[in-house]
Write a protein that holds these residues in place. Sequence first.
Motif, PDB file in Angstrom:
ATOM      1  N   MET A   1       0.830  -1.180   0.000  1.00 41.93           N
ATOM      2  CA  MET A   1       0.000   0.000   0.000  1.00 41.93           C
ATOM      3  C   MET A   1       0.877   1.246   0.000  1.00 41.93           C
ATOM      4  N   PRO A   2       0.549   2.213  -0.833  1.00 43.32           N
ATOM      5  CA  PRO A   2       1.336   3.458  -0.851  1.00 43.32           C
ATOM      6  C   PRO A   2       1.049   4.321   0.367  1.00 43.32           C
ATOM      7  N   THR A   3       2.017   5.149   0.700  1.00 43.29           N
ATOM      8  CA  THR A   3       1.889   6.106   1.790  1.00 43.29           C
ATOM      9  C   THR A   3       1.613   7.479   1.195  1.00 43.29           C
ATOM     10  N   TYR A   4       0.578   8.132   1.676  1.00 39.67           N
ATOM     11  CA  TYR A   4       0.206   9.460   1.201  1.00 39.67           C
ATOM     12  C   TYR A   4       0.428  10.475   2.312  1.00 39.67           C
ATOM     13  N   GLU A  16       1.166  11.224   7.587  1.00 43.66           N
ATOM     14  CA  GLU A  16       1.328  10.157   6.598  1.00 43.66           C
ATOM     15  C   GLU A  16       0.299   9.076   6.880  1.00 43.66           C
ATOM     16  N   PHE A  17      -0.396   8.647   5.826  1.00 46.26           N
ATOM     17  CA  PHE A  17      -1.378   7.581   5.942  1.00 46.26           C
ATOM     18  C   PHE A  17      -1.133   6.561   4.849  1.00 46.26           C
ATOM     19  N   LYS A  18      -1.232   5.299   5.198  1.00 48.41           N
ATOM     20  CA  LYS A  18      -1.172   4.232   4.196  1.00 48.41           C
ATOM     21  C   LYS A  18      -2.589   3.944   3.748  1.00 48.41           C
ATOM     22  N   GLN A  19      -2.789   4.057   2.424  1.00 53.45           N
ATOM     23  CA  GLN A  19      -4.104   3.828   1.835  1.00 53.45           C
ATOM     24  C   GLN A  19      -3.962   3.012   0.571  1.00 53.45           C
ATOM     25  N   SER A  20      -5.006   2.342   0.203  1.00 50.90           N
ATOM     26  CA  SER A  20      -5.056   1.675  -1.083  1.00 50.90           C
ATOM     27  C   SER A  20      -5.170   2.732  -2.171  1.00 50.90           C
TER      28      SER A  20
END
Length: 74
Positions: A1-4, A16-20
């Motif tokens: 999952m990418p980090t945004y 920073e949040f990991k989201q699909s």
Amino acid sequence: MPTYIYKNLETGELYEFKQSMKDDAYTQHPETGAPVKRVISPPAITFKGSGFYVTDSRSSGSESGGDKSGGDKG
């Protein structure tokens, strides 16, 4: 999952949040409910130096793909 990366619109704090990749961007912080906006950040990988483009590996006069060894073909 990418980090945004998200920025709090009230305080300017970054999160920073990991989201699909399929998930919609957050408009509110998931825990505090504060308004947030996704920040565009540079990629984590950078290509430097020669050898990354098609034109980098070619010599200035040979576009036909001929023999580059310089040997005698006779």
